[in-house]
Design a protein around this motif. Structure first.
Motif, short mmCIF file in Angstrom:
data_model
loop_
_atom_site.label_atom_id
_atom_site.label_comp_id
_atom_site.label_asym_id
_atom_site.label_seq_id
_atom_site.Cartn_x
_atom_site.Cartn_y
_atom_site.Cartn_z
N LYS A 130 43.86 -2.09 63.87
CA LYS A 130 44.86 -2.81 63.08
C LYS A 130 45.53 -1.89 62.07
CE LYS A 130 41.38 -5.00 60.20
NZ LYS A 130 40.05 -5.27 60.73
N SER A 131 46.58 -2.41 61.47
CA SER A 131 47.30 -1.56 60.53
C SER A 131 47.65 -2.34 59.27
CB SER A 131 48.56 -1.02 61.22
OG SER A 131 49.71 -1.30 60.49
N ARG A 132 47.39 -1.71 58.14
CA ARG A 132 47.62 -2.34 56.83
C ARG A 132 48.31 -1.31 55.93
NH1 ARG A 132 46.31 -7.51 56.84
NH2 ARG A 132 47.89 -7.01 58.35
N VAL A 133 49.60 -1.19 56.03
CA VAL A 133 50.29 -0.18 55.23
C VAL A 133 51.17 -0.88 54.21
CG1 VAL A 133 51.80 1.84 55.29
CG2 VAL A 133 50.32 1.33 57.24
N LEU A 134 50.96 -0.58 52.94
CA LEU A 134 51.70 -1.26 51.87
C LEU A 134 52.31 -0.23 50.92
CD1 LEU A 134 51.13 -4.48 50.20
CD2 LEU A 134 50.76 -2.60 48.64
N ASP A 135 53.61 -0.37 50.68
CA ASP A 135 54.26 0.51 49.72
C ASP A 135 55.32 -0.27 48.94
OD1 ASP A 135 55.44 2.48 48.25
OD2 ASP A 135 55.72 3.87 49.91
N THR A 136 54.93 -0.73 47.76
CA THR A 136 55.87 -1.48 46.93
C THR A 136 56.06 -0.79 45.58
OG1 THR A 136 54.04 -2.91 46.28
CG2 THR A 136 55.50 -3.74 47.98
N ASP A 137 56.00 0.53 45.60
CA ASP A 137 56.26 1.32 44.39
C ASP A 137 57.69 1.15 43.90
OD1 ASP A 137 53.84 2.43 44.51
OD2 ASP A 137 54.52 4.49 44.92
#
Ligand code: SAH
Ligand code: SF4
Ligand code: F3S
Length: 459
Positions: A130-137
Motif C-alpha cells: 500500500k501507499s501512504r504519501v502525504l505532503d501538505t507543507d
C-alpha cells in the motif's frame, strides 16, 4: 500506449488553474489526459473545503473510485489515487485514515512535488502493498517557480494566478487555513507568463487571486506594484485584448483600481465584488471590516468610472445571528444595486472557523426560505440584465463549439454566455468549418436573451 490521468476539479477558479498546472506536470511525466476515470492509471481529485456539501462530495466520489480500482485490479491494471486541494490541506491525514484507497495527499502549495510523490508511492506499494504519501507543507519555495508553462492549445481565454492565500480571516471562511497567508507573485514572472499566453494566441486573461485586489508584487527594482499597475502593464502586451480580475474584496478597491476601470479600455466592464450581507451588524460579525454604506459608495464610484459596468456578488444567508431585519437589509441592498449576476449560499459551519461555534446558529428551514427569496430576486435581475442586451451589438470571444451544428459559444464583455449562429459564415475552403471564427473576438448582434445566456448572430 501511454499511461492516462484523470483530474476532477471542485471549487473555485484557483483550483481550476491549479488543475491545469497539475495536468502540465502529468504531461511532463508522459501521461495523457482522459475524461473517463475507468481508463485512468492516475486519478487526481482537486478538492474544495468551502462548504460542507463540497467537502462531502469528495468522499462519495472516493467510494466510487474504489470500485473502479477494484475492477481495474482484476483486469491487471494499477490505479493510483491522489487527493489534492483544500480538503487535502485541511484534513489530509484524517482522509487517509477514513479512505484507505487514497495513495497520495497533496496540498495546494505542493503540486510541483507530484512526480516525486508518485515515485515514492510506487516504491511503497512495491514493498508493502500500500501507499501512504502525504505532503501538505507550505514550502518556502513557491510552487509557481517549478511548474512547466506550456500554454498551447488551451483556448483563447486563460487564468493567470497573481496572488494566493488570504489574511483577512472572515469568521465563516476556511481559505486562510487551507491556502495560507497572502502571497503575491513578482511582476516579472507574471509579465513573462502573460507574454507567453499572448504568444500562444490567448486573447483574454483573467488575473486570479483569492484576494486579487490585495495584490502587491515585487517590481524587481525594490518597489511594489499594485493590481491597477499590473493591469496597466498587461494591457500593453500586444495580442491581449481583454483583461478581467477576480475575486476582489471591497476593502481593497482603491482609487487607482477604480480609475483603471475608466482608463484601461481592455479592462472588461464586469466586476465580481462580494458583499455577503447588507446588514452592518452581520458584516461586523463576519469580520468583513467595511459597512454596507461603503459598498454602496463603491458601486456609485464604479458606475461613474465605467457607466456600463456589470456587477456580480456573493451572498451568505443565515449567518449566525442573522435576524429577519438583517436579511431584509440584504434584500434592500440587492434591489438598490441591480446585479447582472450573483452567487448565493446558505451559511455552512466549517470546522475551525469562529462562526461555526457561535451560539446563534440559524435554523436550516429559515436559511432555505431566505435563500429562495434572495435567489428569486437575483434571478429576476439577471434575466432583466440579459433582456436589456437584446438588440445590442457586442464583441464576443468565441471559445468553443455549441451543441448544435453551426453554433459557437463565447463570452460577452459582461461575461454572459453567448450562443452564436455562424451558419452563413461557413468557411467552405477550410478543413474544419468556422476555423476563421473560433478563438476570435467577433462582433455579434444579440437576438434574444434567456435567464442564463444570450443568442446572437455574427454582425
Ligand atoms: N475571497 C472571496 C471569497 C472566496 S470564497 C471574498 O472574500 O469575497 C467564495 C464564496 O463562498 C464567498 O464569497 C462566500 O460567499 C462563500 N462562502 C465562503 N465560506 C462559506 C461558508 N462557510 N458558508 C457559506 N458560504 C461560504
Ligand atoms: Fe475567505 Fe474572507 Fe479571505 Fe474571502 S476575504 S477568502 S471570504 S477569509
Ligand atoms: Fe474551495 Fe479552496 Fe477555492 S476551499 S473555494 S478550492 S480556495
Amino acid at each position: 500506449m501511454s499511461k492516462k490521468f484523470y483530474i476532477k476539479t471542485y471549487g473555485c477558479q484557483m483550483n481550476v488553474y491549479d488543475s491545469e498546472r497539475m495536468s502540465d506536470v502529468m504531461d511532463g511525466e508522459g501521461y495523457s489526459a482522459t475524461d473517463n476515470p475507468d481508463d485512468a492509471d492516475m486519478v487526481i481529485l482537486n478538492t474544495c473545503h468551502i462548504r460542507e456539501k463540497a467537502a462531502e462530495k469528495v468522499y462519495s466520489d472516493i467510494g466510487r473510485l474504489r470500485q473502479i480500482r477494484e475492477k481495474r485490479t482484476k483486469d491487471g491494471k494499477e490505479t493510483y489515487l491522489a487527493v489534492a486541494g483544500c480538503v487535502a490541506q485541511a484534513e489530509g491525514a484524517e482522509m487517509m485514515r477514513r479512505a484507505p484507497t487514497i495513495d497520495m495527499v497533496l496540498g495546494p502549495q505542493t503540486y510541483h512535488r507530484l512526480p516525486a510523490m508518485m515515485k515514492e508511492s510506487k516504491t511503497q506499494r512495491a514493498s508493502t502493498g500500500k501507499s501512504r504519501v502525504l505532503d501538505t507543507d507550505f514550502p518556502v519555495e513557491a510552487k509557481f517557480d517549478h511548474l512547466p508553462k506550456d500554454m498551447r492549445g488551451k483556448g483563447p481565454a486563460a487564468f493567470l494566478t497573481v496572488q494566493e492565500g488570504c489574511d483577512k480571516f472572515c469568521t465563516f471562511c476556511v481559505v486562510p487555513y487551507t491556502r495560507g497567508t497572502e502571497f503575491s507573485r513578482p511582476l516579472g514572472d507574471l509579465m513573462d507568463e502573460a507574454k507567453r499566453m499572448a504568444d500562444a494566441g490567448i486573447i483574454e486573461v483573467t488575473l486570479l487571486g483569492q484576494n486579487v485586489n490585495a495584490y502587491h508584487g515585487d517590481n524587481g527594482k525594490g518597489g511594489i506594484v499594485s493590481l491597477s499597475d499590473l493591469i496597466h502593464h498587461v494591457a500593453e502586451i500586444a495580442g491581449i485584448e481583454r483583461i478581467r480580475y477576480t475575486t476582489s474584496h471591497p476593502r481593497d478597491m482603491d482609487a487607482d483600481l477604480l480609475a483603471a476601470h475608466r482608463d484601461v479600455a481592455k479592462l472588461m466592464p464586469y466586476l465580481h465584488l462580494p458583499i455577503q450581507s447588507g446588514s452592518n451588524a452581520i458584516l461586523d460579525a463576519m469580520n468583513r471590516k467595511h459597512s454596507a454604506e461603503r459598498y454602496m459608495e463603491l458601486v456609485v464610484e464604479l458606475r461613474a468610472a465605467r457607466p456600463d459596468i456589470a456587477l456580480s456578488s456573493d451572498f451568505i444567508v443565515g449567518f449566525p445571528g442573522e435576524s429577519d431585519a438583517d436579511f431584509e437589509a440584504t434584500m434592500e441592498l440587492v434591489r438598490q444595486v441591480q446585479y447582472a449576476q450573483a452567487y448565493s449560499f446558505k451559511y455552512s459551519p466549517r470546522p475551525g472557523t469562529p462562526a461555526s461555534v457561535m451560539e446563534t446558529q440559524v435554523d436550516e428551514s429559515v436559511k432555505a426560505a431566505r435563500l429562495a427569496e434572495l435567489q428569486a430576486e437575483l434571478n429576476k435581475q439577471q434575466s432583466a440584465f440579459n433582456a436589456a442586451s437584446v438588440g445590442q451589438k457586442m464583441a464576443v470571444l468565441l471559445e468553443r463549439r455549441g451543441k448544435f451544428e453551426h453554433q459557437l459559444v463565447g463570452r460577452s464583455p459582461f461575461l454572459q454566455a453567448v450562443y452564436v449562429d455562424v451558419k452563413d459564415k461557413l468557411d467552405e475552403s477550410a478543413h474544419t468549418p468556422y476555423t476563421g471564427l473560433m478563438g476570435k473576438l467577433v462582433d455579434v448582434e444579440i437576438i434574444s436573451g434567456g435567464p442564463n445566456s444570450l443568442q446572437g448572430k455574427v454582425a
